[in-house]
Design a protein around this motif. Sequence first.
Motif, PDB file in Angstrom:
ATOM      1  N   GLN A  33       0.841  -1.195   0.000  1.00 40.47           N
ATOM      2  CA  GLN A  33       0.000   0.000   0.000  1.00 40.47           C
ATOM      3  C   GLN A  33       0.875   1.244   0.000  1.00 40.47           C
ATOM      4  OE1 GLN A  33      -2.925  -0.293   3.195  1.00 40.47           O
ATOM      5  NE2 GLN A  33      -2.844  -2.529   3.113  1.00 40.47           N
ATOM      6  N   TYR A  35       0.818   5.392   1.111  1.00 41.36           N
ATOM      7  CA  TYR A  35       0.162   6.392   1.939  1.00 41.36           C
ATOM      8  C   TYR A  35       0.822   7.743   1.738  1.00 41.36           C
ATOM      9  CZ  TYR A  35      -2.197   2.680   4.546  1.00 41.36           C
ATOM     10  OH  TYR A  35      -2.989   1.612   4.890  1.00 41.36           O
ATOM     11  N   ASP A  92       1.989  -5.317   3.624  1.00 40.64           N
ATOM     12  CA  ASP A  92       1.099  -6.192   4.391  1.00 40.64           C
ATOM     13  C   ASP A  92       1.721  -7.575   4.337  1.00 40.64           C
ATOM     14  OD1 ASP A  92      -2.519  -6.055   4.552  1.00 40.64           O
ATOM     15  OD2 ASP A  92      -1.059  -7.044   5.845  1.00 40.64           O
ATOM     16  N   ASN A  97      -0.229 -10.186   9.774  1.00 39.15           N
ATOM     17  CA  ASN A  97      -1.417  -9.402  10.113  1.00 39.15           C
ATOM     18  C   ASN A  97      -1.128  -7.939  10.391  1.00 39.15           C
ATOM     19  OD1 ASN A  97      -2.855 -11.734   9.908  1.00 39.15           O
ATOM     20  ND2 ASN A  97      -2.955 -12.107  12.106  1.00 39.15           N
TER      21      ASN A  97
ATOM     22  N   TYR B  33      -3.904  -0.385  15.897  1.00 43.27           N
ATOM     23  CA  TYR B  33      -2.441  -0.378  15.915  1.00 43.27           C
ATOM     24  C   TYR B  33      -1.927   0.915  16.551  1.00 43.27           C
ATOM     25  CZ  TYR B  33      -3.450  -3.691  12.143  1.00 43.27           C
ATOM     26  OH  TYR B  33      -3.946  -4.732  11.402  1.00 43.27           O
ATOM     27  N   TYR B  35       1.665   3.134  16.282  1.00 43.94           N
ATOM     28  CA  TYR B  35       2.958   3.347  15.665  1.00 43.94           C
ATOM     29  C   TYR B  35       3.617   4.555  16.319  1.00 43.94           C
ATOM     30  CZ  TYR B  35       1.488   0.401  11.709  1.00 43.94           C
ATOM     31  OH  TYR B  35       1.067  -0.648  10.909  1.00 43.94           O
ATOM     32  N   LEU B  45       5.970  -0.127  14.335  1.00 41.10           N
ATOM     33  CA  LEU B  45       4.817  -0.662  15.047  1.00 41.10           C
ATOM     34  C   LEU B  45       5.190  -0.964  16.495  1.00 41.10           C
ATOM     35  CD1 LEU B  45       1.880  -1.730  14.795  1.00 41.10           C
ATOM     36  CD2 LEU B  45       2.884  -3.961  14.248  1.00 41.10           C
ATOM     37  N   TYR B  48      -0.229  -4.021  18.621  1.00 41.45           N
ATOM     38  CA  TYR B  48      -1.409  -4.113  17.799  1.00 41.45           C
ATOM     39  C   TYR B  48      -2.463  -4.970  18.499  1.00 41.45           C
ATOM     40  CZ  TYR B  48       0.244  -8.789  16.563  1.00 41.45           C
ATOM     41  OH  TYR B  48       0.650 -10.103  16.615  1.00 41.45           O
ATOM     42  N   ASN B  50      -5.713  -7.431  17.013  1.00 42.24           N
ATOM     43  CA  ASN B  50      -6.479  -7.907  15.861  1.00 42.24           C
ATOM     44  C   ASN B  50      -7.976  -7.904  16.126  1.00 42.24           C
ATOM     45  OD1 ASN B  50      -4.310  -8.293  14.156  1.00 42.24           O
ATOM     46  ND2 ASN B  50      -3.972 -10.399  14.815  1.00 42.24           N
ATOM     47  N   GLU B  59       7.247  -4.150  16.515  1.00 43.40           N
ATOM     48  CA  GLU B  59       8.708  -4.070  16.386  1.00 43.40           C
ATOM     49  C   GLU B  59       9.394  -3.491  17.616  1.00 43.40           C
ATOM     50  OE1 GLU B  59       7.910  -1.809  12.479  1.00 43.40           O
ATOM     51  OE2 GLU B  59       9.983  -2.509  12.325  1.00 43.40           O
ATOM     52  N   ARG B  94      -8.097  -0.830  11.108  1.00 40.70           N
ATOM     53  CA  ARG B  94      -8.638  -1.311   9.849  1.00 40.70           C
ATOM     54  C   ARG B  94      -9.690  -2.371  10.132  1.00 40.70           C
ATOM     55  NH1 ARG B  94      -3.704  -4.360   6.650  1.00 40.70           N
ATOM     56  NH2 ARG B  94      -2.949  -5.685   8.346  1.00 40.70           N
ATOM     57  N   ALA B 101      -6.810 -13.319   9.055  1.00 42.40           N
ATOM     58  CA  ALA B 101      -5.736 -12.354   8.852  1.00 42.40           C
ATOM     59  C   ALA B 101      -6.310 -11.015   8.428  1.00 42.40           C
ATOM     60  CB  ALA B 101      -4.765 -12.860   7.791  1.00 42.40           C
ATOM     61  N   ASN B 102      -5.780  -9.960   9.011  1.00 47.97           N
ATOM     62  CA  ASN B 102      -6.266  -8.624   8.695  1.00 47.97           C
ATOM     63  C   ASN B 102      -5.539  -8.059   7.496  1.00 47.97           C
ATOM     64  OD1 ASN B 102      -8.243  -7.854  10.783  1.00 47.97           O
ATOM     65  ND2 ASN B 102      -6.569  -8.397  12.139  1.00 47.97           N
ATOM     66  N   THR B 103      -6.264  -7.644   6.500  1.00 47.78           N
ATOM     67  CA  THR B 103      -5.672  -6.968   5.353  1.00 47.78           C
ATOM     68  C   THR B 103      -6.490  -5.715   5.079  1.00 47.78           C
ATOM     69  OG1 THR B 103      -7.018  -8.196   3.785  1.00 47.78           O
ATOM     70  CG2 THR B 103      -4.890  -9.143   4.359  1.00 47.78           C
ATOM     71  N   GLY B 104      -6.052  -4.941   4.114  1.00 49.31           N
ATOM     72  CA  GLY B 104      -6.801  -3.749   3.766  1.00 49.31           C
ATOM     73  C   GLY B 104      -6.144  -2.488   4.281  1.00 49.31           C
ATOM     74  N   GLU B 105      -6.757  -1.382   3.954  1.00 48.52           N
ATOM     75  CA  GLU B 105      -6.157  -0.090   4.257  1.00 48.52           C
ATOM     76  C   GLU B 105      -6.300   0.270   5.728  1.00 48.52           C
ATOM     77  OE1 GLU B 105      -9.549   2.051   1.934  1.00 48.52           O
ATOM     78  OE2 GLU B 105      -8.597   3.544   3.220  1.00 48.52           O
ATOM     79  N   LEU B 106      -5.324   1.062   6.177  1.00 51.69           N
ATOM     80  CA  LEU B 106      -5.349   1.590   7.529  1.00 51.69           C
ATOM     81  C   LEU B 106      -5.946   2.999   7.525  1.00 51.69           C
ATOM     82  CD1 LEU B 106      -1.838   0.719   9.015  1.00 51.69           C
ATOM     83  CD2 LEU B 106      -4.022  -0.243   9.696  1.00 51.69           C
ATOM     84  N   PHE B 108      -5.834   6.382   9.906  1.00 54.95           N
ATOM     85  CA  PHE B 108      -4.976   6.936  10.946  1.00 54.95           C
ATOM     86  C   PHE B 108      -5.645   8.094  11.683  1.00 54.95           C
ATOM     87  CE2 PHE B 108      -0.702   5.167  10.708  1.00 54.95           C
ATOM     88  CZ  PHE B 108      -0.775   4.431   9.540  1.00 54.95           C
TER      89      PHE B 108
END
Lengths: 111, 117
Positions: A33, A35, A92, A97, B33, B35, B45, B48, B50, B59, B94, B101-106, B108
Motif C-alpha cells: 500500500q 500512503y 502487508d 497481520n 495499531y 505506531y 509498530l 497491535y 487484531n 517491532e 482497519r 488475517a487482517n488486510t486492507g487499508e489503515l 490513521f
Amino acid sequence: SQQGEEDPQALSIQEGENATMNCSYKTSINNLQWYRQNSGRGLVHLILIRSNEREKHSGRLRVTLDTSKKSSSLLITASRAADTASYFCAMDQTGANNLFFGTGTRLTVIP
Amino acid sequence: IAGITQAPTSQILAAGRRMTLRCTQDMRHNAMYWYRQDLGLGLRLIHYSNTAGTTGKGEVPDGYSVSRANTDDFPLTLASAVPSQTSVYFCASRKGVRGQANTGELFFGEGSRLTVL
C-alpha cells in the motif's frame, strides 16, 4: 528493523512534471500500500496493490509491483503544488497481520 | 464524522512519569495499531490488536503496554517515560475479519506529539 526502504529520500520537481518513488522490501507480502502524509498530519491511504497484480491506476497515480524483485513504484503524473507531502509504502506481510512501513520519500512540488 | 480520535494532541512529560495516550474509533474496526514516527526511521509498530480482547507486540514494544477492553478503544500506556520515547505517536485501525488475517487499508488518527524531558 526496517521492513522497507524508499528511494529517493527526498525529491523536488516543478509543477506539471511526473514524480516517481520506489520502494523495496524484504519479505513476502499479501499486498503493498501507499500512503501520503502532509506535514503534521496523520497518514492517508492512497492505493493498494495485491501480490498477484502488477500495475494499478487511480486518477493521477500509477503503482507497479514486482514481487520477484520485491519492489514497487509510485508514479504521480502532472504533479501539483498540493501534492507536496511525504509518501510511504507499507507492506502487508504474509502471516503477520500487520503493516510495516518504509522510511518515506519527501516530495516537494514547486509552483 | 467517523474516524479515529487521539488525545492528547501534544504533551510534555517529565521522565519517570506515567502517561496514557488515548485512541478511539467509531468505525467498528476489528484491528487497531499503535505506531511511533521518528525522523529518518519512518513508522514503527509498537503494539497491535487484531480484535477486542487480544493484543500483540510489534517491532518496538519495550516500555509500552496496551489494552483492548472493547472494539472502540485502544489506549497506549508508558509506565515510566524516558527521553527516548519522545516521538509522534499514531493510532490506526482497519476493518479486518474476526478470526482471520487482517488486510486492507489503515485509517490513521492525527497523532499525539510526546516530549519526554
